[in-house]
Design a protein around this motif. Structure first.
Motif, PDB file in Angstrom:
ATOM      1  N   ASN A 131     -18.316  37.049  -0.615  1.00  0.00           N
ATOM      2  CA  ASN A 131     -19.719  36.653  -0.595  1.00  0.00           C
ATOM      3  C   ASN A 131     -20.064  35.642  -1.686  1.00  0.00           C
ATOM      4  O   ASN A 131     -21.152  35.099  -1.683  1.00  0.00           O
ATOM      5  CB  ASN A 131     -20.611  37.894  -0.738  1.00  0.00           C
ATOM      6  N   ARG A 132     -19.136  35.400  -2.594  1.00  0.00           N
ATOM      7  CA  ARG A 132     -19.416  34.490  -3.716  1.00  0.00           C
ATOM      8  C   ARG A 132     -19.090  33.032  -3.404  1.00  0.00           C
ATOM      9  O   ARG A 132     -19.607  32.140  -4.065  1.00  0.00           O
ATOM     10  CB  ARG A 132     -18.658  34.935  -4.959  1.00  0.00           C
ATOM     11  N   PHE A 133     -18.185  32.807  -2.447  1.00  0.00           N
ATOM     12  CA  PHE A 133     -17.894  31.439  -2.034  1.00  0.00           C
ATOM     13  C   PHE A 133     -17.316  31.416  -0.626  1.00  0.00           C
ATOM     14  O   PHE A 133     -16.915  32.440  -0.100  1.00  0.00           O
ATOM     15  CB  PHE A 133     -17.009  30.673  -3.027  1.00  0.00           C
ATOM     16  N   SER A 134     -17.290  30.231  -0.039  1.00  0.00           N
ATOM     17  CA  SER A 134     -16.894  30.084   1.359  1.00  0.00           C
ATOM     18  C   SER A 134     -15.379  30.172   1.536  1.00  0.00           C
ATOM     19  O   SER A 134     -14.621  30.084   0.569  1.00  0.00           O
ATOM     20  CB  SER A 134     -17.374  28.731   1.893  1.00  0.00           C
ATOM     21  N   GLU A 139      -9.822  28.498   0.057  1.00  0.00           N
ATOM     22  CA  GLU A 139      -8.606  27.722   0.366  1.00  0.00           C
ATOM     23  C   GLU A 139      -8.406  26.613  -0.651  1.00  0.00           C
ATOM     24  O   GLU A 139      -7.284  26.371  -1.104  1.00  0.00           O
ATOM     25  CB  GLU A 139      -8.702  27.154   1.782  1.00  0.00           C
ATOM     26  N   GLN A 140      -9.488  25.955  -1.036  1.00  0.00           N
ATOM     27  CA  GLN A 140      -9.403  24.887  -2.034  1.00  0.00           C
ATOM     28  C   GLN A 140      -8.952  25.450  -3.382  1.00  0.00           C
ATOM     29  O   GLN A 140      -8.095  24.861  -4.051  1.00  0.00           O
ATOM     30  CB  GLN A 140     -10.759  24.191  -2.163  1.00  0.00           C
ATOM     31  N   LEU A 141      -9.517  26.586  -3.778  1.00  0.00           N
ATOM     32  CA  LEU A 141      -9.114  27.218  -5.035  1.00  0.00           C
ATOM     33  C   LEU A 141      -7.629  27.568  -5.008  1.00  0.00           C
ATOM     34  O   LEU A 141      -6.892  27.285  -5.961  1.00  0.00           O
ATOM     35  CB  LEU A 141      -9.950  28.474  -5.300  1.00  0.00           C
ATOM     36  N   SER A 142      -7.182  28.159  -3.920  1.00  0.00           N
ATOM     37  CA  SER A 142      -5.770  28.522  -3.794  1.00  0.00           C
ATOM     38  C   SER A 142      -4.881  27.277  -3.867  1.00  0.00           C
ATOM     39  O   SER A 142      -3.843  27.286  -4.541  1.00  0.00           O
ATOM     40  CB  SER A 142      -5.542  29.278  -2.483  1.00  0.00           C
TER      41      SER A 142
END
Length: 150
Positions: A131-134, A139-142
């Protein structure tokens, strides 16, 4: 809350230092949440990780070396962790029938029951993170973390 507010530091050498400090801080925050969650089950996050690895191979046995290879936290003494899990009756450890120099590790019914008990609260925790990010942000963070490790 922004990292600047969390650690009461307004200036960083550069964006790289800020990112690394934020990564370390966030890692410790997640670790502390995990420790608190698993404390009620009288296990460590490393025990949970080992149980999930063994459950993934169930009903086939897995060796300590195979477990260590895929653990999230490779800095731990695998033998000590396994010893505690045997005492808690979460796993069985026996000499391999085909290679007496190798140990076979399997999960017990008690270990499987523990994982089942942990699954629901863990899903709730993971949903709170979702719920904190999309999904795109995740996927971008990973991808960025993969890039950081090279």
């Amino acid at each position: 809350m922004k990292i600047e507010q969390e650690i009461l530091q307004e200036k960083f050498e550069d964006s790289y230092q800020k990112a690394i400090i934020n990564l370390i801080f966030t890692n410790n925050w997640l670790r502390d949440l995990q420790n608190e969650h698993f404390k009620q089950y009288d296990i460590l996050p490393q025990h949970f990780n080992i149980l999930r690895i063994i459950r993934g191979k169930h009903p086939n046995p897995v060796s300590p070396g195979e477990i260590k290879k895929v653990m999230l936290d490779k800095g731990n003494d695998i033998t000590r962790l396994l010893d505690k899990m045997v005492v808690k009756e979460l796993i069985d450890r026996k000499l391999c029938e085909h290679n007496r120099r190798k140990m076979d590790i399997t999960i017990t019914d008690k270990g499987l029951e523990l994982l089942t008990a942990i699954d629901v609260p863990l899903t709730i925790f993971l949903d709170s993170i979702k719920n904190r990010f999309s999904k795109h942000d995740a996927e971008q963070l990973s991808d960025l973390l993969d890039k950081l490790r090279g």
